[in-house]
Design an enzyme around this catalytic site. Structure first.
Site, PDB file in Angstrom:
ATOM      1  N   SER A 104      34.252  93.740  26.461  1.00 21.08           N
ATOM      2  CA  SER A 104      33.965  95.178  26.375  1.00 21.08           C
ATOM      3  C   SER A 104      32.590  95.559  26.900  1.00 21.08           C
ATOM      4  O   SER A 104      32.154  96.699  26.713  1.00 21.08           O
ATOM      5  CB  SER A 104      34.086  95.632  24.920  1.00 21.08           C
ATOM      6  OG  SER A 104      35.408  95.497  24.446  1.00 21.08           O
ATOM      7  N   GLU A 146     -16.599  57.704  44.646  1.00 22.36           N
ATOM      8  CA  GLU A 146     -15.952  56.785  45.571  1.00 22.36           C
ATOM      9  C   GLU A 146     -16.705  56.605  46.897  1.00 22.36           C
ATOM     10  O   GLU A 146     -16.654  55.540  47.503  1.00 22.36           O
ATOM     11  CB  GLU A 146     -14.523  57.271  45.871  1.00 22.36           C
ATOM     12  CG  GLU A 146     -13.555  57.154  44.707  1.00 22.36           C
ATOM     13  CD  GLU A 146     -13.135  55.721  44.439  1.00 22.36           C
ATOM     14  OE1 GLU A 146     -13.554  54.809  45.195  1.00 22.36           O
ATOM     15  OE2 GLU A 146     -12.403  55.488  43.462  1.00 22.36           O
TER      16      GLU A 146
END
Length: 770
Positions: free
Chosen positions: A331, A72
């Site tokens: 339980s 770029e």
């Protein structure tokens, strides 16, 4: 010269009056929650719905930065925002081709356009160049590059290289390959036209142009470029990641300003557990859900967190996190009660407990299947999850003490409003979360201490909280790892496939919650199944609704998490115990050792057998005098001269007698008094009226059920009735009880009064259903 000075002054004035729009570092940012390896779990957009995750330059793969600058803006580090050579080249190409071919934009100019979009006109380009100069004046090259990394467009609502890498590639930008770096370099040039999830071939062609440029510039060798071209363009659908969504949401809520949160979750394990829970939930009734939590005990890190069976399913209330929800534990608290009882010297691993109808100050618990087993050792009582022995232990230990010790270890109980700890809490009359249960079960796989669960990698390790001792946790884990806790579970839970894993199931009252929780030396794992709104699921309980899913999850764990059992602590020693007294065999006379059991002692403590509710004395050695010739008992009231002999026997609890063999029952009864001795006033014997020993009870032809009326003569207080070991009902003294007989064959009816005296009758039932 003056004109130049005026121009510069004017430019400086305009620069001050019209500064560029530079966003704050945390302005409008989105957030992402990562797994422990850096993979995205769930992404959160900003207030505009944009997916953006700011990164530092050090968090981006160097190959991407290198490719971006070479492709770029090769002179990015030399120019002041505008590259004159690039502009001249762009103008020349425009003249040559009659249209714009190359924009000549620098990265600084691209950032300026991202921050202030403009039309593609000459005036727009001039404005872009001026803004680039302003950015260069105010920011360093690294700051400008970071703005590009954070805000470059990548298609849809995706902005920034980190968001793009997560969205398209499912990985952080720090782990990009050469081909992936080239793809993300070119994508912002035309994000809508080059989106790899929609146009993979266009994206590939554009990517290859970048690869070719890198080779032409000599940055990449021909071999490196060729290898990059071979990599296919494979992009995920542009959907935000959604693993562990409820946990991610929770972590995001706890740290709303953090753009990146790294959790302890293992993404691969998370996917596996979510799939397993979802598949299992499809077998469940409508509006039901399931949850699972997996914790590594090495550092108490949560590896998988499934808070719901279906996150997007409104019918299953997928928005409710059932890992954190408070529910009745059934339980599942029993192992910690047995551990505390071991520590307090109330029991050893094979202590004699009585599973029979008992009255605890008006509380009369039943077992899940309404059957009673009679004499049972502590380990078997825990394995089979028997209720009466657990309530008896809680009464001996004290409910307030039990609850305080759980709370002190981080197990946050929620009692009903206005309620203090009570006996029923051991059967589920309290509320606790799956997260806290799994944390507590981790103590059974380690040293008896709990440690707070860690959900983030940067969370500090917490200090250990004592729950039970190392030795007690080992004995409890050994018991739970030995046998399934319910007979029905055998077809679902093959223990040979789960070595060294201590597991306990639980079912809350009314079938509202089904649990399976366990631990090994490597992990703690818990599963909950039920309806988030608390409505019952009849017929669904821990052993059939939660245990199979837990087994499936555990069997699929990697080998490094399935470690062998930890060594037996020095405080635990093998021992042989004698019933009914509960003492060591070597400390018990042979005639008083009616039954031998191998087990474990803790800290060399050998507590005696507990007295059941309603009996004032525990089992003990009873010594009596008899006549040496007649073998009948004598006492001080005898009038004749006797040749005295002293004998002794070990007494069983009265509640145990109905389950003992005839020989043990007879050995527990003192001989009759001699004829010249006065009978003490001990009250009458308990007798069953309405049925005699050996009776044949026959129904009329075609009758499938027979009603039998019985009552107890000589009873003290209410009478509890058992038919073939199963609860049949209660009656007041002298009151008849109607018992329904539904099966042919031998039967045993037992009556037990409030003083634990008993009577029993063996009889035969014949139902003629033809």
């Amino acid at each position: 010269m003056l004109a130049l000075a005026v121009s510069l002054l004017l430019l400086a004035l305009l620069d001050g009056l019209f500064p560029p729009s530079i966003p704050a570092p945390d302005a409008g940012q989105a957030a992402v929650v990562l797994d422990r390896h850096g993979e995205p779990l769930r992404a959160f957009p900003d207030h505009d719905g944009v997916w953006r995750y700011p990164v530092d330059l050090q968090q981006v793969a160097p190959v991407y930065l290198d490719t971006l600058i070479h492709y770029e803006d090769q002179r990015f580090h030399q120019h002041l925002g505008i590259d004159p050579l690039a502009l001249l080249r762009a103008v020349g190409l425009w003249i040559r081709h009659g249209r714009p071919v190359s924009g000549g934009s620098t990265l600084s100019m691209q950032v300026a356009r991202i921050l202030e979009p403009h039309d593609r006109t000459i005036l727009g380009k001039v404005r872009q160049m001026l803004r680039a100069l302003q950015l260069e004046r105010r920011l360093s090259k690294q700051q400008i590059l970071k703005l590009y990394l954070d805000r470059a467009p990548f298609g849809g609502t995706i902005e920034g290289v980190q968001a793009a890498s997560f969205a398209y590639l499912g990985k952080p930008a720090s782990r990009l390959s050469d081909a992936e770096a080239a793809l993300l370099t070119v994508l912002p040039q035309a994000p809508s036209r080059l989106r790899p999830d929609r146009w993979p071939e266009r994206a590939r062609q554009a990517r290859d142009k970048v690869i070719e440029r890198m080779q032409t510039l000599g940055v990449w060798t021909a071999e490196r470029a060729a290898a990059a071209r071979q990599e296919p363009v494979v992009a995920r659908q542009l959907d935000p990641p959604s693993l562990a969504p409820l946990l991610a949401q929770r972590l995001r809520g706890q740290a709303p300003l953090e753009p990146v949160i790294q959790s302890t979750i293992d993404g691969e394990l998370q996917r596996r557990l979510e799939a397993q829970v979802a598949a299992w939930s499809r077998r469940l009734p409508p509006a039901s859900s399931a949850a699972a939590l997996l914790v590594s005990l090495e550092r108490q890190e949560v590896l998988a967190y499934v808070g719901t069976a279906a996150f997007a399913d409104r019918e299953r209330a997928g928005f409710i996190d059932m890992v954190q929800a408070k529910r009745s534990p059934g339980s599942t608290l029993k192992p910690f009660l047995y551990g505390m009882a071991l520590d307090q010297g109330v029991i050893h691993s094979r202590s004699l407990l009585i599973d029979a109808p008992q009255d605890f100050d008006g509380y009369r618990p039943l077992n899940f299947d309404q059957r009673f087993r009679g004499p049972v050792d502590a380990s078997a009582a825990l394995q089979q999850s028997l209720n009466v022995p657990a309530v008896a232990l809680l009464q001996a230990l004290g409910p307030a003490r039990f609850a305080a010790q759980l709370q002190g270890a981080g197990l946050r109980l929620r009692m009903p409003r206005g309620s203090a700890p009570h006996l029923a809490m051991i059967l589920g009359a309290t509320e606790v979360s799956l997260a806290d249960l799994v944390m507590a079960y981790g103590s059974l796989g380690s040293d008896g201490h709990t440690r707070a669960l860690r959900y983030r990698l940067d969370s500090p390790a917490s200090l250990p909280n004592p729950l039970i001792s190392d030795g007690a946790s080992w004995i409890v884990a050994d018991a739970l790892a030995s046998t399934p806790d319910m007979e029905e579970a055998r077809s679902y839970f093959n223990r040979a496939h789960l070595p060294d894993f201590a597991v306990k199931t639980g079912t809350s009252y009314g079938f509202r919650d089904a649990w399976a929780v366990g631990s090994s030396s490597g992990v703690a794992l818990g599963v909950w199944v039920g309806r988030p709104d608390g409505t019952p699921m009849p017929g669904h309980y821990g052993a059939i609704s939660a245990l199979p899913l837990l087994r499936q999850i555990f069997e699929g764990l990697p080998a490094e998490l399935r470690r062998p059992a930890r060594p037996r602590p020095a405080t635990v020693a093998a021992a042989e115990f004698c019933w009914p007294l509960g003492r060591l065999r070597q400390d018990t006379e042979a005639e008083h050792c009616r039954m031998r059991l191998q087990g474990w002692s803790l800290n060399r403590q050998v507590p005696p057998t507990l007295a059941p509710a309603g009996e004032s004395q525990p089992p003990q050695v009873v010594r009596i005098q008899i006549d040496a010739h007649s073998r009948r008992r004598i006492n001080a009231s005898c009038t004749a001269v006797h040749d005295v002999e002293t004998i002794s026997y070990a007494s069983w609890p009265l509640l145990a007698l109905p389950w003992l063999s005839r020989a043990d029952r007879e050995a527990n009864i003192a001989p009759a008094l001699a004829d010249d001795c006065a009978q003490p006033d001990a009250g009458g014997n308990l007798q069953i009226i309405g049925l005699r020993e050996g009776d044949l009870v026959e129904a009329a032809r075609g009758t499938a059920t027979l009603e039998l009326a019985v009552h107890a003569l000589g009873a003290s207080g209410r009478v509890r009735w058992l038919l073939n070991g199963q609860w049949a009902g209660e009656s007041d003294p002298g009151q008849a009880l109607q018992i329904g007989l539904t099966d042919s064959g031998p039967a045993l009816l037992v009556a037990i009064d409030s003083e634990n005296r008993h009577a029993q009758v063996d009889f035969e039932v014949s139902l003629n259903t033809n």
